[in-house]
Design an enzyme around this catalytic site. Structure first.
Site, PDB file in Angstrom:
ATOM      1  N   SER A   1      -1.822  -2.892  -4.628  1.00 40.32           N
ATOM      2  CA  SER A   1      -1.465  -3.548  -3.864  1.00 40.32           C
ATOM      3  C   SER A   1      -0.693  -2.624  -2.327  1.00 40.32           C
ATOM      4  CB  SER A   1      -0.953  -4.643  -4.098  1.00 40.32           C
ATOM      5  OG  SER A   1      -1.148  -5.756  -3.868  1.00 40.32           O
TER       6      SER A   1
ATOM      7  N   ASP B   1      -5.657  -8.189  -7.232  1.00 39.64           N
ATOM      8  CA  ASP B   1      -4.729  -7.582  -6.383  1.00 39.64           C
ATOM      9  C   ASP B   1      -4.056  -6.578  -8.105  1.00 39.64           C
ATOM     10  OD1 ASP B   1      -1.589  -6.291  -6.410  1.00 39.64           O
ATOM     11  OD2 ASP B   1      -1.804  -7.913  -4.497  1.00 39.64           O
TER      12      ASP B   1
END
Length: 302
Positions: free
Chosen positions: A42, A156
């Protein structure tokens, strides 16, 4: 200064708290450590990717100019299913600042973690286009639309591996440094929670909250399946708790030589307009952790 040690650097997910990674990198370079590989999930993949291009400071110079009003310009609303923000404007701006390139052509080995939302499998991007890897890794579920690469839908990387110490490229004799920015145990905190600017925190997040609420209403109104945006019902802290638990488990499997732990309450995942503050916080945390490490080494070999 002579290089002290080769470092494999792992940078955790955690939204805007990930700007602390910039501070960590600056301190490691200050002490002469040679960062020879980077892995991130991320926000960790974004900061790590910018570093591996050699143009991290250009990215930070740009972020220094971004306030809340400027940040909202890069929110491209998606009225269909999948997420409330397309993310195209953000990536386009990044490409304008720092041109895209193949991961294989970076001077430093790099990998980014993403999650195949259909299979639940972890995807480790070690090749291909850099911004495909970053965009896939930062796709917070229900906030950003999934990123499609070769027919796979990615979200993510923090969903499956928020602190990928088990995926970093290693070489003999190096040391592993892991930066966790979602810690919930005060005994682990490298630094205490920073003092808040109460006036600023009261005004700006409220403005951002209003924007997100408007986006949610648009999303619900235009979604024919009437699927509610579940992320709006889950607090930032709840997600961070989950991420922290997985990070601690990963550290048990692949422990680091230096661990830098920052509390989840230090900053919100959406405090992107506080980049300068968060970077300074990361610098202070890294300074303390590196000094502690060097002192241990001195006491052992001195």
């Amino acid at each position: 200064m002579a290089k002290r040690k080769d470092v494999a650097l792992v940078l955790a997910s955690g939204g805007a708290r990930g700007f602390a990674h910039v501070g960590v990198i600056r301190v490691l370079e200050k002490y002469g450590f040679n960062i020879h590989s980077v892995a991130g999930a991320s926000m960790g993949s974004l900061i790590g990717g910018m570093y591996c291009t050699g143009e991290l400071e250009n990215f930070i110079d740009f972020m220094d100019t971004v306030d809340l009003r400027e940040m909202l310009k890069y929110i491209d609303i998606n009225l269909g299913p999948g997420g409330m923000i397309k993310g195209d404007k953000v990536i386009a701006k990044l490409k304008e600042l720092i041109p895209d390139r193949d991961i294989e052509d970076l001077n430093i080995p790099y990998c980014a973690i993403a999650t195949d939302i259909k299979t639940g499998d972890e995807k480790v991007f070690k090749s291909g286009k850099l911004y495909d890897a970053i965009r896939a890794s930062i796709s917070i579920p229900a906030v950003f639309t999934p990123h499609v690469v070769d027919g796979h839908y990615y979200v993510d990387g923090g969903v499956v591996n928020p602190l990928p110490t088990n995926r970093i490229h290693r070489k003999r004799g190096d040391m592993l440094i892991a930066v966790s920015i979602n810690d919930t145990d005060p005994d682990n905190y490298t630094l205490p929670i920073p003092a808040k600017d109460k006036k600023r925190d009261r005004e700006t997040p409220e403005a951002l909250k209003k924007v997100l609420e408007k986006v949610e209403k648009l999303f619900e109104k235009n979604n024919h399946k009437n699927e509610r945006l579940t992320s709006m019902n889950i607090t930032d802290k709840t997600v961070a708790l989950m991420i922290n638990q997985m990070s601690m488990l990963t550290l048990q499997v692949a422990p680091a030589d230096i661990e830098i732990h920052l509390p989840i309450d230090s900053y919100s995942s959406f405090d992107f307009y506080k980049a300068k503050e968060i970077i300074a916080y990361g610098e202070a945390a890294a300074e303390k952790a590196v000094q502690a490490y060097l002192n241990r080494k001195t006491s052992i070999f001195g």
